[in-house]
Design an enzyme around this catalytic site. Structure first.
Site, mmCIF file in Angstrom:
data_model
loop_
_atom_site.group_PDB
_atom_site.id
_atom_site.type_symbol
_atom_site.label_atom_id
_atom_site.label_comp_id
_atom_site.label_asym_id
_atom_site.label_seq_id
_atom_site.Cartn_x
_atom_site.Cartn_y
_atom_site.Cartn_z
ATOM 1 C CG ASP A 34 -2.889 6.069 0.055
ATOM 2 O OD1 ASP A 34 -2.985 5.279 -0.735
ATOM 3 O OD2 ASP A 34 -1.859 6.438 0.632
ATOM 4 C CB ILE A 51 -0.841 0.058 1.160
ATOM 5 C CG1 ILE A 51 -1.939 -1.150 1.102
ATOM 6 C CG2 ILE A 51 -1.885 1.282 1.200
ATOM 7 C CD1 ILE A 51 -2.604 -1.419 -0.060
ATOM 8 C CG HIS A 62 -4.586 -2.855 11.423
ATOM 9 N ND1 HIS A 62 -3.599 -1.535 11.601
ATOM 10 C CD2 HIS A 62 -5.571 -2.653 10.442
ATOM 11 C CE1 HIS A 62 -4.363 -0.826 10.694
ATOM 12 N NE2 HIS A 62 -5.127 -1.449 9.906
#
Length: 719
Positions: free
Chosen positions: A558, A390, A651
């Site tokens: 983004d 990303i 995460h």
């Protein structure tokens, strides 16, 4: 009677105490006993801050991670006995962790619980109202209400009968929970009552609230959204201790039952400009003079703000800002004005807005057709299932120390730039070694995806210590936009060109989009969201044009806040869709067809996302998916856009095995044609340790190789 109520004071504390406690425990540096002792000490510090400014405040407000998770555990939805923090934190950051979603259009992420298939709940003692330890002797025990749980769950009831059944079952469960409060007044937080459709559920909600209010003194607190008049009036007839409403000067207030206070949200909870207290005094005086008991509070929890204004401000901002502690002070000052106390500070508290002078440029024409763009991008030579990331790579302590030394003047800009280039070289080398197809420079120079751009655009003020909690222990510092933004110089061009010079593989230029820049900043005083977004889009447009002119073939915008800012009221959504479409076009509309436009999103309701993707028309979309069932892609399956749903969860500190990633990718292919699937993590790798990021990326590339072999297109060109 006039009283003041503060709630939502940042659990971060004034010096990031909360973040340090959680991360110390997770890293093994703190025992469970020291964690709980530290949290109790922090709760005491917060209680002191409340006591010094307001009449009333919550007790047991400090969560171990997230209040919605606390509620789910307290209701027995998940197996995490009181005191078992390993089981509790596994629900937040372990295998099978609950998905994250934005909380009522803010950048706070809550953990999304799943309701039981049958409406049965088993309340557990020990989780309410004091999940971190011994009860306080003061304050109002507080928890999220049943209606907000039902509306925000992973699987909200689909039919009216199911809604009724769950609310009735939850009413019984909450009756047990509130019994543990020992007869003290309970603050029941129900922001979902402001959502569309709440009026349709009143026939089941009112009996639940009435029964609870007859068992224990109850303050029903709504915030973020004003209630529809019919909903407010119906709730006002309940035997409540208080009814909390977002106050709108000039709009009629409901007529509460005798003994019920109107708890009015009068100061901002997620904006930073000082309140016009004199204007509020004028509007509220007739209500007070009519004899109505009024509690003054904020329109939103104060955790959307930094702790207090504690740094020097630039000229023009001095005396204009109010963070969480100042919001509590505003309530006290307003109470004094309404009681007739002469206070020069209250009278001079507010300053009129700064001027906002900006002339927008014409909107670019629509981008070339998708067919023309695909033809122009054929020479990119991408393989089946292109692998990429990303954007961000782990932010090491060394990189953070470099930025601190640069800001303090201990490191000159040239030396800093050399060290950043060294980090970029290492990131490119690593990606080539791993075998990724589309590379990134890794963003070693970026402290934060919004703050970084704010520091390079005129019109922003960035703080050094104005931290706000996003989720868990993750924080960011929202910049303050006070004047029309203007590009000072290169935003991403320099680092992207340097990275591209190191590799023959394509490197993406990555920019934070205008919606997210606006959403994660504090908006200018007196300027609307649309005007702010379009001004930011114009500033980014200049950078994007220069990036393409210098030969970069991939540009990623983004926009993780895209659906975060989707209006909560249905009637306001068409206007927002048009703002998003125009802003995206202003950013990328000038690009030639050979430049591939990527859009990154995360933590979204993808069915709601579809019309935005149709309007924005990107070439590739990367999005969060690792915590969701692959069937979520059905909402996007027939869109003519390439998709990169997350191959692993960024995460979680756990390593995703090759077989696990491969199974996830194969699950995606049940809903997407092979030629449209990209392979990437859920989100950026900034928060992961280097060894965690490398292990997961290596496994991701290996899983992709196996997938190519199974699909029979190992070396075939993608287009």
């Amino acid at each position: 009677m006039i009283r003041t109520l503060g709630f939502g004071l940042p659990r971060l504390g004034p010096n990031l105490e909360y973040k340090r406690l959680l991360e110390g425990f997770w890293s093994g540096l703190l025992s469970q006993e020291k964690l709980l002792a530290g949290l109790q000490e922090l709760e005491g510090l917060r209680a002191t801050a409340y006591r010094e400014a307001v009449d009333l405040h919550p007790a047991g407000e400090l969560s171990l991670y997230d209040p919605m998770l606390d509620l789910a555990v307290a209701l027995g939805l998940y197996a995490a006995p009181a005191g078992d923090l390993e089981a509790y934190y596994a629900l937040a950051r372990g295998n099978g962790a609950l998905p994250l979603r934005k909380w009522f259009g803010t950048n706070y992420h809550y953990l999304v619980p799943r309701l039981p298939e049958r409406p049965q709940y088993a309340p557990r003692p020990g989780w309410f109202p004091y999940p971190i330890g011994a009860p306080q002797e003061e304050g109002l025990p507080t928890l999220i209400g049943p209606y907000t749980l039902v509306r925000l769950a992973q699987n909200p009831p689909a039919s009216p009968m199911e809604v009724q059944a769950h609310l009735e079952a939850l009413g019984e469960a909450y009756g047990e929970l509130l019994g543990w409060a020992g007869g003290r007044t309970v603050l029941l937080q129900e922001p979902a009552l402001g959502l569309d459709g709440a009026g349709d559920h009143l026939s089941w909600l009112l009996p639940v609230y009435r029964t609870l209010a007859e068992r224990t003194p109850l303050v029903l607190l709504t915030y973020y959204l004003p209630l529809e008049p019919g909903v407010a009036e119906a709730l006002a007839q309940l035997p409540l201790k208080g009814l909390g409403l977002v106050y709108q000067p000039g709009s009629p207030l409901p007529h509460p039952a005798p003994g019920t206070a109107l708890v009015l949200g009068v100061v901002e909870g997620n904006g930073v400009w000082r309140t016009d207290l004199a204007a509020l005094q004028e509007a509220l005086t007739p209500v007070v003079e009519a004899g109505q008991e009024v509690w003054l509070t904020s329109k939103a929890p104060l955790f959307h703000l930094p702790w207090r204004v504690a740094e020097p401000l630039p000229p023009g901002l001095e005396g204009r800002l109010a963070f969480a502690v100042e919001r509590l002070k505003e309530l006290s000052l307003l109470k004094g004005l309404l009681l007739g106390e002469g206070n020069p500070e209250a009278q001079a508290w507010h300053t009129p807005p700064l001027p906002w002078d900006r002339v927008p440029s014409p909107i670019p024409p629509s981008r070339p057709s998708r067919q023309v763009r695909r033809q122009g991008q054929k020479d990119l030579g991408l393989p089946p299932f292109p692998t990429t990331t990303i954007g961000s790579f782990p932010q090491t302590q060394e990189l953070r120390a470099l930025r601190r030394r640069l800001r303090s003047g201990q490191l000159d800009p040239a030396a800093y730039r050399a060290r950043i280039q060294e980090a970029i070289r290492e990131n490119i080398r690593l990606q080539e070694e791993l075998g990724l197809d589309v590379l990134v420079h890794g963003e070693p120079e970026r402290s934060d995806m919004v703050e970084f751009f704010a520091e390079r655009l005129e019109g922003f003020h960035t703080t050094q210590g104005g931290f706000v909690l996003s989720y868990g222990s993750r924080v960011w510092r929202p910049p303050i936009l006070f004047a029309p933004p203007k590009r000072r110089g290169s935003l991403v061009l320099e680092e992207t060109l340097y990275a591209q010079s190191l590799t023959p593989k394509p490197v993406k230029a990555i920019l934070t989009g205008p919606i997210t820049l606006a959403a994660w900043s504090y908006l200018p005083q007196g300027v609307g969201f649309r005007e702010t977004v379009l001004a930011l889009a114009e500033a980014l447009r200049e950078e994007v044009k220069e990036v393409a002119a210098q030969g970069i073939r991939m540009v990623q915008v983004d926009e993780p806040a895209l659906l975060e800012k989707l209006p909560l009221r249905e009637r306001e959504r068409p206007g927002y869709l048009e703002v998003v479409r125009e802003a995206f076009l202003r950013v990328v509309g000038d690009l030639p067809p050979g430049v591939q436009v990527h859009l990154h999103l995360c933590y979204s309701d993808y069915a709601a996302l579809r019309p935005f993707l149709e309007a924005m028309d990107p070439d590739v979309v990367s999005l969060e998916g690792a915590r969701q069932d692959p069937s979520f892609l059905e909402a996007l399956a027939d869109l003519p856009v390439d998709l990169g749903p997350g191959a692993f969860d960024v995460h979680s500190p756990l390593e995703a095995r090759v077989e696990e990633i491969l199974a996830r990718l194969q699950g995606y292919l049940r809903h997407l044609p092979p030629e449209r699937l990209w392979v990437n993590p859920d989100c950026g790798l900034k928060t992961r340790k280097p060894e965690e990021a490398v292990a997961n990326l290596r496994n991701m590339v290996e899983a992709t190789k196996k997938l190519r072999e199974r699909m029979g297109g190992k070396d075939a060109d993608r287009t």
